[in-house]
Enzyme design. Structure first.
Site, PDB file in Angstrom:
ATOM      1  N   ARG A  21      46.764 -40.041  36.505  1.00  0.00           N
ATOM      2  CA  ARG A  21      46.220 -41.347  36.872  1.00  0.00           C
ATOM      3  C   ARG A  21      47.066 -42.496  36.340  1.00  0.00           C
ATOM      4  NH1 ARG A  21      43.273 -44.708  33.827  1.00  0.00           N
ATOM      5  NH2 ARG A  21      43.024 -43.119  32.206  1.00  0.00           N
ATOM      6  N   GLU A  57      37.111 -49.318  14.374  1.00  0.00           N
ATOM      7  CA  GLU A  57      36.546 -48.768  15.606  1.00  0.00           C
ATOM      8  C   GLU A  57      35.331 -47.898  15.317  1.00  0.00           C
ATOM      9  OE1 GLU A  57      38.269 -46.632  19.596  1.00  0.00           O
ATOM     10  OE2 GLU A  57      38.400 -45.511  17.715  1.00  0.00           O
ATOM     11  N   TRP A  79      41.216 -51.863  22.087  1.00  0.00           N
ATOM     12  CA  TRP A  79      40.481 -51.842  23.349  1.00  0.00           C
ATOM     13  C   TRP A  79      40.804 -53.040  24.234  1.00  0.00           C
ATOM     14  CZ3 TRP A  79      36.858 -48.428  25.554  1.00  0.00           C
ATOM     15  CH2 TRP A  79      36.574 -47.289  24.782  1.00  0.00           C
ATOM     16  N   TYR A 102      31.176 -45.546  24.109  1.00  0.00           N
ATOM     17  CA  TYR A 102      30.789 -44.625  23.034  1.00  0.00           C
ATOM     18  C   TYR A 102      29.583 -45.047  22.199  1.00  0.00           C
ATOM     19  CZ  TYR A 102      35.417 -42.559  23.819  1.00  0.00           C
ATOM     20  OH  TYR A 102      36.518 -41.967  24.377  1.00  0.00           O
ATOM     21  N   ARG A 134      20.148 -25.932  15.481  1.00  0.00           N
ATOM     22  CA  ARG A 134      21.336 -25.686  16.304  1.00  0.00           C
ATOM     23  C   ARG A 134      21.518 -26.747  17.380  1.00  0.00           C
ATOM     24  NH1 ARG A 134      19.164 -20.401  15.586  1.00  0.00           N
ATOM     25  NH2 ARG A 134      18.179 -20.448  17.645  1.00  0.00           N
ATOM     26  N   ARG A 135      20.752 -27.829  17.266  1.00  0.00           N
ATOM     27  CA  ARG A 135      20.834 -28.909  18.248  1.00  0.00           C
ATOM     28  C   ARG A 135      21.286 -30.227  17.612  1.00  0.00           C
ATOM     29  NH1 ARG A 135      15.001 -27.750  21.312  1.00  0.00           N
ATOM     30  NH2 ARG A 135      15.386 -25.527  21.749  1.00  0.00           N
ATOM     31  N   CYS A 154      36.624 -40.067  26.191  1.00  0.00           N
ATOM     32  CA  CYS A 154      37.565 -38.963  26.021  1.00  0.00           C
ATOM     33  C   CYS A 154      36.988 -37.961  25.032  1.00  0.00           C
ATOM     34  CB  CYS A 154      38.916 -39.485  25.546  1.00  0.00           C
ATOM     35  SG  CYS A 154      39.750 -40.529  26.756  1.00  0.00           S
ATOM     36  N   ARG A 174      37.831 -34.228  26.011  1.00  0.00           N
ATOM     37  CA  ARG A 174      38.259 -33.794  27.349  1.00  0.00           C
ATOM     38  C   ARG A 174      39.692 -34.184  27.651  1.00  0.00           C
ATOM     39  NH1 ARG A 174      38.980 -37.934  30.872  1.00  0.00           N
ATOM     40  NH2 ARG A 174      38.091 -39.910  30.183  1.00  0.00           N
ATOM     41  N   ASP A 177      45.490 -37.714  24.350  1.00  0.00           N
ATOM     42  CA  ASP A 177      46.826 -38.292  24.214  1.00  0.00           C
ATOM     43  C   ASP A 177      47.369 -37.826  22.866  1.00  0.00           C
ATOM     44  OD1 ASP A 177      49.023 -39.885  23.643  1.00  0.00           O
ATOM     45  OD2 ASP A 177      48.084 -41.759  24.263  1.00  0.00           O
ATOM     46  N   HIS A 215      47.761 -33.528  26.243  1.00  0.00           N
ATOM     47  CA  HIS A 215      48.966 -33.934  26.958  1.00  0.00           C
ATOM     48  C   HIS A 215      49.833 -34.907  26.169  1.00  0.00           C
ATOM     49  CE1 HIS A 215      45.607 -36.635  28.218  1.00  0.00           C
ATOM     50  NE2 HIS A 215      46.497 -37.571  27.937  1.00  0.00           N
TER      51      HIS A 215
END
Length: 272
Positions: A21, A57, A79, A102, A134-135, A154, A174, A177, A215
């Site tokens: 993108r 941040e 940002w 976020y 576990r939650r 991200c 997900r 950088d 990436h």
């Protein structure tokens, strides 16, 4: 931080080149990093970590804010490009608004009936009352509100795990950088883990990151080569103001890295 450098080198040498993108990247899928905070704070030493920016941040996330102006007041401008992006500015509710990003999801997740869930507060309370739950999960990935965000998250979700008086955190990211963003993300979630450990009276143990699309931008290749040519040094220690016991009471001056001796800054342009 050698394991971070190992993954960076693996992607650089063995990744697949694709057109994305916002530029050409070289990438691999589903890498994992594990850092034991008892061994030191995972700040990069082969280049300088912008620790004050990490702190600003994270405190902004914890506050539940979407206002980039508040970040700017803390001297943080990471940002700005997103706030000014052509695709987003027409959607912004006010100058500097970043939408349902976020911190808004962490603190103000919307239920279908319009009421809100303060995920972060709820999780901290549950760690105190039911640490074996576990939650113990906080999610920023809200499919119904992705179009209301200047940037879809991200780092999408994180889970706490408590055992033997120690607390660990696992974050799933997900989009990663590897040169600019991931060192920042490692430090941010390690810091969050330390803060939650302080409030809950537990020992901060492992900060684990699972990296989905990991990436390197082709524009960053020269910077990556420079970093990979350097040898990592010992990790610094994190100092938290001992007077602060609550996650929501921390201020920028309550954090410090001790014995942090990084090598020179390596600059690279952030892709938006």
């Amino acid at each position: 931080m050698k394991q971070y450098l190992d993954v960076l080198e693996d992607i650089y040498k063995n990744g697949v080149d694709v057109e994305g993108r916002n530029g050409k990247t070289r990438k691999l899928f589903a890498k994992q990093l594990r850092f034991n905070l008892e061994d030191g704070f995972p700040a990069t030493t082969t280049k300088r970590l912008a620790f004050k920016q990490v702190v600003a941040e994270l405190l902004w996330f914890i506050k539940g804010s979407s206002d980039n102006n508040e970040l700017n007041e803390m001297g943080c401008h990471i940002w700005d490009a997103n706030a000014e992006a052509d695709y987003w500015k027409p959607k912004a509710a006010f100058p500097g608004d970043l939408g349902r990003v976020y911190g808004v999801q962490w603190r103000h997740w919307r239920r279908p009936d319009g009421t809100e869930v303060d995920q972060l507060s709820d999780i901290i309370e549950r760690i105190k009352t039911d640490p074996n739950d576990r939650r113990l999960i906080v999610s920023a990935w809200n499919p119904g509100e992705l179009e209301e965000m200047a940037l879809p998250p991200c780092h999408m979700m994180f889970q706490f795990f408590v055992a033997d008086g120690k607390i660990s955190l696992h974050m799933y990211q997900r989009s990663c950088d590897m040169f600019l963003g991931v060192p920042f993300n490692i430090a941010s979630y390690a810091l969050l883990l330390a803060m939650v450990a302080r409030e809950t009276g537990l020992t901060a143990h492992e900060c684990v990151l699972t990296l989905g699309d990991a990436h390197i931008y082709h524009d960053h290749f020269e910077a990556v080569e420079t970093q990979l040519s350097r040898t990592p040094d010992k990790l610094p220690r994190l100092w938290l103001n001992p007077e602060v016991k609550n996650v929501f009471d921390f201020k920028p001056e309550d954090f410090r890295l001790e014995d942090y001796q990084p090598q020179d800054t390596i600059k690279a342009k952030m892709a938006v």
